[in-house]
Scaffold this motif. Structure first.
Motif, short mmCIF file in Angstrom:
data_model
loop_
_atom_site.label_atom_id
_atom_site.label_comp_id
_atom_site.label_asym_id
_atom_site.label_seq_id
_atom_site.Cartn_x
_atom_site.Cartn_y
_atom_site.Cartn_z
N LEU A 99 -26.91 -38.86 12.50
CA LEU A 99 -28.03 -37.94 12.35
C LEU A 99 -28.10 -37.47 10.90
O LEU A 99 -27.12 -36.93 10.39
N LYS A 100 -29.24 -37.69 10.24
CA LYS A 100 -29.43 -37.19 8.88
C LYS A 100 -30.32 -35.96 8.96
O LYS A 100 -31.41 -36.00 9.51
N LEU A 101 -29.80 -34.87 8.39
CA LEU A 101 -30.54 -33.61 8.41
C LEU A 101 -30.84 -33.16 6.99
O LEU A 101 -29.96 -33.18 6.13
N GLU A 124 -28.51 -29.07 0.59
CA GLU A 124 -28.75 -30.50 0.41
C GLU A 124 -28.69 -31.25 1.75
O GLU A 124 -28.07 -30.77 2.70
N ALA A 125 -29.34 -32.41 1.79
CA ALA A 125 -29.33 -33.24 3.00
C ALA A 125 -27.90 -33.71 3.28
O ALA A 125 -27.13 -33.97 2.35
N ARG A 126 -27.57 -33.81 4.56
CA ARG A 126 -26.25 -34.29 4.98
C ARG A 126 -26.40 -35.17 6.20
O ARG A 126 -27.35 -35.03 6.97
N THR A 127 -25.44 -36.07 6.37
CA THR A 127 -25.43 -36.98 7.52
C THR A 127 -24.24 -36.62 8.41
O THR A 127 -23.14 -36.37 7.92
N THR A 178 -20.31 -36.74 7.37
CA THR A 178 -19.75 -38.00 6.87
C THR A 178 -19.25 -37.95 5.43
O THR A 178 -18.26 -38.61 5.11
N ALA A 179 -19.88 -37.20 4.55
CA ALA A 179 -19.45 -37.18 3.15
C ALA A 179 -18.09 -36.51 2.98
O ALA A 179 -17.23 -37.01 2.24
N SER A 180 -17.87 -35.40 3.66
CA SER A 180 -16.62 -34.65 3.50
C SER A 180 -15.56 -35.04 4.53
O SER A 180 -14.38 -34.79 4.33
#
Length: 102
Positions: free
Chosen positions: A53-55, A26-29, A87-89
């Motif tokens: 950076l969003k990958l 999944e996409a992550r920032t 950023t999410a985790s």
């Protein structure tokens, strides 16, 4: 590749290309920032060309990082630490960049 450092007037500058990988589907920032200078290292300016950076899933990107300091302040190679945080985790990886000079 080129020279590990350059001079711009009275400033010494190093350019680093930091590769950031998203190993998940999944996409992550990711957020990139320089840590405070270590004790005993010269004052320096750190510019991260892209601090967020969003990958997409299973992809990577390279981010330029510039480190500058007065040439007269350089007397030996020293580390600059870059924090790369998903950023999410909140998971952070520390990357050590080695500043070189004459």
């Amino acid at each position: 590749r080129g020279m590990p450092y350059t001079f711009e007037g009275d400033k010494l500058r190093n350019l680093f290309n930091v590769r950031v990988e998203n190993k998940r589907a999944e996409a992550r920032t990711f957020a990139l920032r320089a840590e405070p200078p270590a004790a005993g290292t010269p004052a320096r300016d750190v510019v991260v060309a892209q601090s967020e950076l969003k990958l997409e899933g299973l992809s990577d990107a390279t981010v330029p990082v510039f480190v500058s300091l007065p040439a007269a302040a350089f007397d030996e190679p020293f580390p600059v630490t870059l924090a790369v945080t998903e950023t999410a985790s909140g998971q952070t990886t520390l990357v050590e960049l080695r500043v070189l000079g004459p």
